[in-house]
Design a protein around this motif. Structure first.
Motif, PDB file in Angstrom:
ATOM      1  N   LEU A  27       0.823  -1.194   0.000  1.00 24.31           N
ATOM      2  CA  LEU A  27       0.000   0.000   0.000  1.00 24.31           C
ATOM      3  C   LEU A  27       0.873   1.265   0.000  1.00 24.31           C
ATOM      4  O   LEU A  27       0.573   2.218  -0.712  1.00 24.31           O
ATOM      5  N   GLN A  28       1.967   1.231   0.805  1.00 29.71           N
ATOM      6  CA  GLN A  28       2.848   2.394   0.850  1.00 29.71           C
ATOM      7  C   GLN A  28       3.483   2.657  -0.515  1.00 29.71           C
ATOM      8  O   GLN A  28       3.615   3.803  -0.926  1.00 29.71           O
ATOM      9  N   LYS A  29       3.864   1.585  -1.220  1.00 27.56           N
ATOM     10  CA  LYS A  29       4.480   1.752  -2.537  1.00 27.56           C
ATOM     11  C   LYS A  29       3.493   2.363  -3.530  1.00 27.56           C
ATOM     12  O   LYS A  29       3.858   3.190  -4.355  1.00 27.56           O
ATOM     13  N   ILE A  30       2.231   1.978  -3.438  1.00 21.43           N
ATOM     14  CA  ILE A  30       1.212   2.534  -4.338  1.00 21.43           C
ATOM     15  C   ILE A  30       1.011   4.021  -4.054  1.00 21.43           C
ATOM     16  O   ILE A  30       0.923   4.826  -4.979  1.00 21.43           O
ATOM     17  N   LEU A  31       0.965   4.382  -2.779  1.00 26.38           N
ATOM     18  CA  LEU A  31       0.813   5.798  -2.423  1.00 26.38           C
ATOM     19  C   LEU A  31       2.012   6.621  -2.901  1.00 26.38           C
ATOM     20  O   LEU A  31       1.852   7.731  -3.413  1.00 26.38           O
ATOM     21  N   ILE A  32       3.207   6.068  -2.746  1.00 25.84           N
ATOM     22  CA  ILE A  32       4.404   6.771  -3.225  1.00 25.84           C
ATOM     23  C   ILE A  32       4.364   6.896  -4.742  1.00 25.84           C
ATOM     24  O   ILE A  32       4.680   7.955  -5.295  1.00 25.84           O
ATOM     25  N   LEU A  33       3.961   5.836  -5.427  1.00 27.43           N
ATOM     26  CA  LEU A  33       3.843   5.875  -6.888  1.00 27.43           C
ATOM     27  C   LEU A  33       2.888   6.983  -7.321  1.00 27.43           C
ATOM     28  O   LEU A  33       3.205   7.772  -8.219  1.00 27.43           O
ATOM     29  N   LEU A  34       1.733   7.073  -6.674  1.00 28.28           N
ATOM     30  CA  LEU A  34       0.760   8.113  -7.031  1.00 28.28           C
ATOM     31  C   LEU A  34       1.305   9.509  -6.748  1.00 28.28           C
ATOM     32  O   LEU A  34       1.171  10.410  -7.579  1.00 28.28           O
ATOM     33  N   GLN A  35       1.943   9.685  -5.589  1.00 29.30           N
ATOM     34  CA  GLN A  35       2.482  11.000  -5.231  1.00 29.30           C
ATOM     35  C   GLN A  35       3.567  11.445  -6.207  1.00 29.30           C
ATOM     36  O   GLN A  35       3.548  12.574  -6.705  1.00 29.30           O
ATOM     37  N   GLN A  64      11.527   7.257 -12.492  1.00 30.25           N
ATOM     38  CA  GLN A  64      12.048   5.950 -12.106  1.00 30.25           C
ATOM     39  C   GLN A  64      13.045   6.065 -10.952  1.00 30.25           C
ATOM     40  O   GLN A  64      13.002   5.283 -10.010  1.00 30.25           O
ATOM     41  N   PHE A  65      13.939   7.037 -11.039  1.00 32.41           N
ATOM     42  CA  PHE A  65      14.962   7.199 -10.011  1.00 32.41           C
ATOM     43  C   PHE A  65      14.340   7.557  -8.662  1.00 32.41           C
ATOM     44  O   PHE A  65      14.676   6.969  -7.633  1.00 32.41           O
ATOM     45  N   VAL A  66      13.422   8.521  -8.659  1.00 30.55           N
ATOM     46  CA  VAL A  66      12.802   8.951  -7.403  1.00 30.55           C
ATOM     47  C   VAL A  66      12.008   7.799  -6.788  1.00 30.55           C
ATOM     48  O   VAL A  66      12.068   7.578  -5.576  1.00 30.55           O
ATOM     49  N   LEU A  67      11.290   7.045  -7.616  1.00 32.79           N
ATOM     50  CA  LEU A  67      10.551   5.898  -7.097  1.00 32.79           C
ATOM     51  C   LEU A  67      11.496   4.876  -6.479  1.00 32.79           C
ATOM     52  O   LEU A  67      11.238   4.354  -5.391  1.00 32.79           O
ATOM     53  N   LYS A  68      12.589   4.592  -7.171  1.00 34.25           N
ATOM     54  CA  LYS A  68      13.563   3.610  -6.668  1.00 34.25           C
ATOM     55  C   LYS A  68      14.109   4.035  -5.306  1.00 34.25           C
ATOM     56  O   LYS A  68      14.182   3.237  -4.367  1.00 34.25           O
ATOM     57  N   LYS A 118      12.781   6.239  -3.089  1.00 30.79           N
ATOM     58  CA  LYS A 118      11.725   6.275  -2.063  1.00 30.79           C
ATOM     59  C   LYS A 118      11.309   4.870  -1.644  1.00 30.79           C
ATOM     60  O   LYS A 118      11.069   4.611  -0.464  1.00 30.79           O
ATOM     61  N   TRP A 119      11.212   3.942  -2.589  1.00 29.85           N
ATOM     62  CA  TRP A 119      10.848   2.573  -2.243  1.00 29.85           C
ATOM     63  C   TRP A 119      11.961   1.905  -1.438  1.00 29.85           C
ATOM     64  O   TRP A 119      11.696   1.143  -0.525  1.00 29.85           O
ATOM     65  N   LYS A 120      13.205   2.201  -1.786  1.00 33.57           N
ATOM     66  CA  LYS A 120      14.337   1.631  -1.043  1.00 33.57           C
ATOM     67  C   LYS A 120      14.331   2.138   0.394  1.00 33.57           C
ATOM     68  O   LYS A 120      14.645   1.408   1.323  1.00 33.57           O
ATOM     69  N   ARG A 121      13.979   3.386   0.591  1.00 30.89           N
ATOM     70  CA  ARG A 121      13.934   3.959   1.935  1.00 30.89           C
ATOM     71  C   ARG A 121      12.872   3.296   2.803  1.00 30.89           C
ATOM     72  O   ARG A 121      13.001   3.279   4.022  1.00 30.89           O
ATOM     73  N   LEU A 122      11.822   2.774   2.187  1.00 29.74           N
ATOM     74  CA  LEU A 122      10.802   2.063   2.956  1.00 29.74           C
ATOM     75  C   LEU A 122      11.407   0.865   3.676  1.00 29.74           C
ATOM     76  O   LEU A 122      11.030   0.537   4.793  1.00 29.74           O
TER      77      LEU A 122
END
Length: 116
Positions: free
Chosen positions: A1-9, A63-67, A69-73
């Motif tokens: 769920l967190q990854k989906i929210l980050i993707l949308l943001q 792609q970079f920002v998602l990578k 932010k997801w890694k930080r999770l």
């Protein structure tokens, strides 16, 4: 769920940023240069806005920002929860994971410092 929210943001911010770059290129250039001042990116005379400015709000930027932010999770530690198994690099350059250093029931102590 967190990854989906980050993707949308992140996707929303990239779409808005790209749209503003098209509609108001000079204002966005000033905004991006202001962001570059905070990171000191624009202090290097060999690294001009033309080299990095247009990459903002591109697909590779997304792609970079998602990578990142997801890694930080994965790196978040919460009291009462298991420690994150963060990747680390040994002095020899080998990539392993933090929990690889656990031995039996001994506590794992991390010591951070600086050599200058």
């Amino acid at each position: 769920l967190q990854k989906i929210l980050i993707l949308l943001q992140v996707t929303l911010s990239v779409v808005v940023g790209k749209t503003l770059m098209i509609l108001f290129p000079n204002a966005m250039k000033r905004y991006i240069l202001k962001m570059g001042e905070k990171s000191r990116m624009n202090q290097n005379p060999k690294f001009s806005y033309e080299n990095w400015g247009p990459t903002f709000f591109s697909f590779k930027y997304l792609q970079f920002v998602l990578k990142v932010k997801w890694k930080r999770l994965e790196d978040e530690a919460h009291e009462g929860h298991p420690a994150p198994n963060t990747p680390v690099v040994t002095l020899g350059g080998e990539v392993c994971h933090l929990l690889d250093f656990l031995q039996d029931n001994r506590p794992l102590i991390l010591n951070f410092g600086s050599c200058t």
